[in-house]
Design an enzyme around this catalytic site. Structure first.
Site, PDB file in Angstrom:
ATOM      1  N   HIS A 123       0.477  -1.401  -0.238  1.00  0.00           N
ATOM      2  CA  HIS A 123      -0.236  -0.462  -0.830  1.00  0.00           C
ATOM      3  C   HIS A 123       1.052   1.265  -0.324  1.00  0.00           C
ATOM      4  CE1 HIS A 123      -4.026  -1.731   1.508  1.00  0.00           C
ATOM      5  NE2 HIS A 123      -3.179  -2.379   0.607  1.00  0.00           N
ATOM      6  N   TYR A 162      -9.806   5.317   4.417  1.00  0.00           N
ATOM      7  CA  TYR A 162     -11.236   5.308   6.113  1.00  0.00           C
ATOM      8  C   TYR A 162     -11.841   6.754   5.888  1.00  0.00           C
ATOM      9  CZ  TYR A 162      -6.851   3.962   8.701  1.00  0.00           C
ATOM     10  OH  TYR A 162      -5.634   3.134   9.156  1.00  0.00           O
ATOM     11  N   PRO A 169      -7.782  -0.178  16.385  1.00  0.00           N
ATOM     12  CA  PRO A 169      -7.210  -0.363  15.697  1.00  0.00           C
ATOM     13  C   PRO A 169      -6.994   0.680  14.591  1.00  0.00           C
ATOM     14  CG  PRO A 169      -9.745  -1.069  15.361  1.00  0.00           C
ATOM     15  CD  PRO A 169      -9.042  -0.330  17.155  1.00  0.00           C
ATOM     16  N   LYS A 224      -1.766  -0.167  14.569  1.00  0.00           N
ATOM     17  CA  LYS A 224      -0.571  -0.095  15.522  1.00  0.00           C
ATOM     18  C   LYS A 224      -0.418  -1.519  16.215  1.00  0.00           C
ATOM     19  CE  LYS A 224       0.609   3.507  13.618  1.00  0.00           C
ATOM     20  NZ  LYS A 224       2.009   3.519  12.603  1.00  0.00           N
ATOM     21  N   TYR A 273       2.021   6.910   9.696  1.00  0.00           N
ATOM     22  CA  TYR A 273       1.052   5.382   9.482  1.00  0.00           C
ATOM     23  C   TYR A 273       2.570   4.527   9.047  1.00  0.00           C
ATOM     24  CZ  TYR A 273      -2.745   2.931   7.170  1.00  0.00           C
ATOM     25  OH  TYR A 273      -3.117   1.650   7.077  1.00  0.00           O
TER      26      TYR A 273
END
Length: 391
Positions: A72, A202, A294, A298, A386
């Site tokens: 990703h 998201y 979540p 992490k 991230y």
């Protein structure tokens, strides 16, 4: 029975620790209260930072990950019926994350441990730990109706939030920090192509949070925010698909391919940290010491960094003849843990609908999201957290 390191818990953190110690020539035995099949059937996270990928390759369990993991390179964030891309790879100097299911990662580590002929005791009952305030700790358990005692030099508590290790520490010796969130995540797993093969999506909406992710090119994981007291039985597959389409932008909604769920569950969200993470010859790692929402992906990666620090400490003890790593283990882990807690709390607060914020809170979230997607500095901060800060 005797070993150098007794590892409690055969999840990813325990298995990875065992593999790293074995590679260094350090004897270890894993004690697990559940069956191997039970461990494999737990549906968990699937986004791996580079540190986790590197550790799997280091112990020789990364072949399938390398072949099947999906890189990703960006994050998509949707709000006000529009979607915006954050170029994670470009903003972090080439760093990425990899989509690979925790179930598959656990299977790879299990297979590697079995191939190496290492001992894992599954379905161990009445597990208890003793004398970890001394140099002669012990683990006791029952297997097939017989009582066993395992003597060791160190105990690694990799047995999760509800495990016996943290619960065995006297209350006066540990401090716990916790925040619970007033909602849960309803998640489904389905054998359908992901809506985006290169990014996690998201979504912030007035109806609540939604997340579109993947496990492979043919299996997808979707989530919607739901009331904490909802029951899975209230959500048919059709109801779920209708709801997530209402929370994402229209173009993305049209691209979602639906199908029957193969797993459906509701998970509460919690932030939790226990300090310290070392008690004499007992060391906590992973979910036994900390839980993150979540949202920031992490949990598994924090466990991997704990294991990296802990394995290095044991290697220094046995091979380097120094206890510097052991003495600094808790401090080093907690520094990274709290950074991850902050990031996960912030992202959760930014993307979810809270019951007491109303329309004002939604507008504030949207204003911050506008800044996030239009500011290179803000986008870089998100991207750096991230992909994971360096150890």
């Amino acid at each position: 029975m005797r070993t150098q390191v007794a590892i409690i818990g055969a999840g990813p953190s325990g298995l990875l620790l065992g593999a790293l110690l074995h590679k260094a020539g350090i004897d270890n035995i894993i004690i697990e209260r559940q069956s191997g099949d039970y461990v494999l059937n737990r549906i968990r996270a699937g986004i791996l930072e580079q540190i986790t990928v590197d550790l799997l390759e280091e112990v020789g369990a990364g072949a399938r990950l390398k072949a099947e993991g999906i890189v990703h390179r960006e994050i998509d964030i949707g709000f006000k019926n529009q979607r915006h891309s954050i170029d994670v790879q470009g903003l972090t100097g080439g760093k990425v994350v990899t989509a690979y299911g925790q179930t598959e990662l656990t299977r790879d580590l299990m297979d590697a441990r079995q191939a190496a002929g290492l001992v894992t005791v599954y379905e161990a009952g009445e597990v208890s730990i003793h004398d970890f305030d001394s140099a002669q700790p012990k683990v006791r358990y029952v297997k097939d109706g017989k009582h066993h005692e395992l003597a060791c030099d160190f105990i690694a508590g990799c047995d999760g939030f509800h495990g016996v290790c943290r619960a065995s520490v006297p209350a006066s010796s540990i401090t716990e920090f916790e925040r619970t969130y007033p909602f849960g995540w309803l998640g489904i797993l389905a054998d359908v192509p992901p809506v985006s093969p290169h990014a996690i999506v998201y979504a912030n909406s007035e109806r609540g949070f939604a997340l579109c992710s993947m496990r492979s090119l043919t299996r997808s994981r979707y989530y919607v925010q739901c009331p904490i007291d909802d029951k899975v039985e209230q959500w048919s597959d059709d109801t779920f698909w209708d709801e997530i389409r209402r929370r994402v932008d229209p173009e993305l909604a049209e691209r979602i391919i639906t199908g029957p769920s193969i797993e459906k569950s509701i998970a509460p969200l919690r932030s939790f940290v226990a300090e310290p993470m070392r008690f004499g010859t007992l060391f906590l790692a992973g979910d036994a010491a900390h839980i993150v929402p979540p949202t920031g992906a992490k949990g598994l990666n924090l466990a991997a960094s704990d294991v990296k620090y802990l394995s290095s400490a044991f290697i220094e003890h046995y091979i380097g003849k120094t206890d510097a790593g052991i003495d600094s283990y808790s401090e080093r882990c907690l520094r990274r843990v709290w950074r991850a807690e902050r990031f996960s709390w912030w992202l959760t607060s930014l993307l979810h609908r809270f019951p007491d914020t109303g329309g004002f809170g939604q507008k504030i979230q949207e204003a911050e999201l506008e800044y996030l997607v239009n500011s290179k500095a803000a986008s870089t901060s998100l991207a750096e957290n991230y992909v994971g800060l360096p150890l």
